[in-house]
Design an enzyme around this catalytic site. Sequence first.
Site, PDB file in Angstrom:
ATOM      1  N   HIS A  51       1.175  -7.762   0.031  1.00 47.06           N
ATOM      2  CA  HIS A  51       0.034  -8.623   0.340  1.00 47.06           C
ATOM      3  C   HIS A  51      -0.878  -8.785  -0.867  1.00 47.06           C
ATOM      4  O   HIS A  51      -0.786  -8.015  -1.835  1.00 47.06           O
ATOM      5  CB  HIS A  51      -0.736  -8.125   1.568  1.00 47.06           C
ATOM      6  CG  HIS A  51      -1.172  -6.709   1.500  1.00 47.06           C
ATOM      7  ND1 HIS A  51      -0.340  -5.638   1.726  1.00 47.06           N
ATOM      8  CD2 HIS A  51      -2.380  -6.160   1.219  1.00 47.06           C
ATOM      9  CE1 HIS A  51      -0.996  -4.507   1.586  1.00 47.06           C
ATOM     10  NE2 HIS A  51      -2.250  -4.791   1.268  1.00 47.06           N
ATOM     11  N   ASP A  67       0.821  -1.209   0.000  1.00 49.17           N
ATOM     12  CA  ASP A  67       0.000   0.000   0.000  1.00 49.17           C
ATOM     13  C   ASP A  67       0.859   1.264   0.000  1.00 49.17           C
ATOM     14  O   ASP A  67       1.894   1.324   0.654  1.00 49.17           O
ATOM     15  CB  ASP A  67      -0.883   0.039   1.259  1.00 49.17           C
ATOM     16  CG  ASP A  67      -1.796  -1.166   1.359  1.00 49.17           C
ATOM     17  OD1 ASP A  67      -2.208  -1.698   0.320  1.00 49.17           O
ATOM     18  OD2 ASP A  67      -2.093  -1.588   2.498  1.00 49.17           O
TER      19      ASP A  67
HETATM   20  C1  SIN Z   1      -5.721  -4.768   1.220  1.00 43.58           C
HETATM   21  O1  SIN Z   1      -5.474  -3.929   2.066  1.00 43.58           O
HETATM   22  O2  SIN Z   1      -5.112  -4.820   0.144  1.00 43.58           O
HETATM   23  C2  SIN Z   1      -6.809  -5.787   1.479  1.00 43.58           C
HETATM   24  C3  SIN Z   1      -6.319  -7.001   2.166  1.00 43.58           C
HETATM   25  C4  SIN Z   1      -7.433  -7.977   2.423  1.00 43.58           C
HETATM   26  O3  SIN Z   1      -8.596  -7.618   2.250  1.00 43.58           O
HETATM   27  O4  SIN Z   1      -7.155  -9.101   2.802  1.00 43.58           O
END
Ligand code: SIN
Length: 287
Positions: free
Chosen positions: A258, A99
């Site tokens: 992530h 992010d």
């Molecule tokens: C994200 O912040 O990219 C979402 C992560 C998730 O919903 O598991």
Amino acid sequence: MSNVRVKKLEGAGAEITGVALTDMDAEDLTAVQGAFNEHGLLFFRNQSLNERDHIALAERFGRINVNRFFASHPDHPEIALVAKEPDQTINIGGAWHTDHSYDHEPALGSILVARELPPVGGDTAFASMYAAYDALSPGLQKTLENLNAIHSAKHVFGKSKGYYEQQDKDLNGRIGNADSAEQLTDAVHPVVIRHPLSGKKALYVNPGFTLHFQGWSAEESRPLLDYLYGVAIREAHVCHFHWEPGSIAFWDNRATWHFASNDYQGHRRIMHRITIDGCALSPATER
Ligand code: SIN
């Protein structure tokens, strides 16, 4: 003495037990902060946090950064909604990314709380950017340490070619404010950073927001970026987190990527995310 226990996980991160996040004393906080500094990714189970607790928890780690693009909780603007309804197709965060790398001072990280979960699926995968860097040869590490890369939000959140803007109907207000993506100047960051908390070297490019190496064309950058992305998501560097009621993940954007799985079509998944302010990033060559 604190009862906080830290269990390092295979691939990335650590699981923390022995603490209720609503009730951390100073010693618990020091232990959790120490584990966060070392692992860059912490998981907690069986926690019970309402929205105010979530905000108070985030504030113990830094100033809250309100995301420009995500819809927010109607009563708590500090909380970004990461939501998918049964009739919606795309999910938010459904590709590898970290992010806010499009910001000049990328956010430190986020605390994600599960609110409503699908009966199956909806896991989140995390990859360690310490492990990715460590897996490279000394020659490539040295080359990368002398490079910067350009990061942008426009192709994801922007107006004309923005990924989310093209999915407008399905998104139904979950992501917005495309104009502000257009106004952001692209950010330049070192490709290998000296992590501000751990002091370790970490790879800092990502498939979501990195455009190209500074001074290289996109075409020239592509093969090397793709190689790095392949190393980063080797199974040995990844952990898969299965959400349960009461689960919380706290990740560091400068140490991890992530990926939210989108494998629960026809079900609802509601997560609350609070993001914490970060700082400008220094190259690994600086001590
Ligand atoms: C994200 O912040 O990219 C979402 C992560 C998730 O919903 O598991």
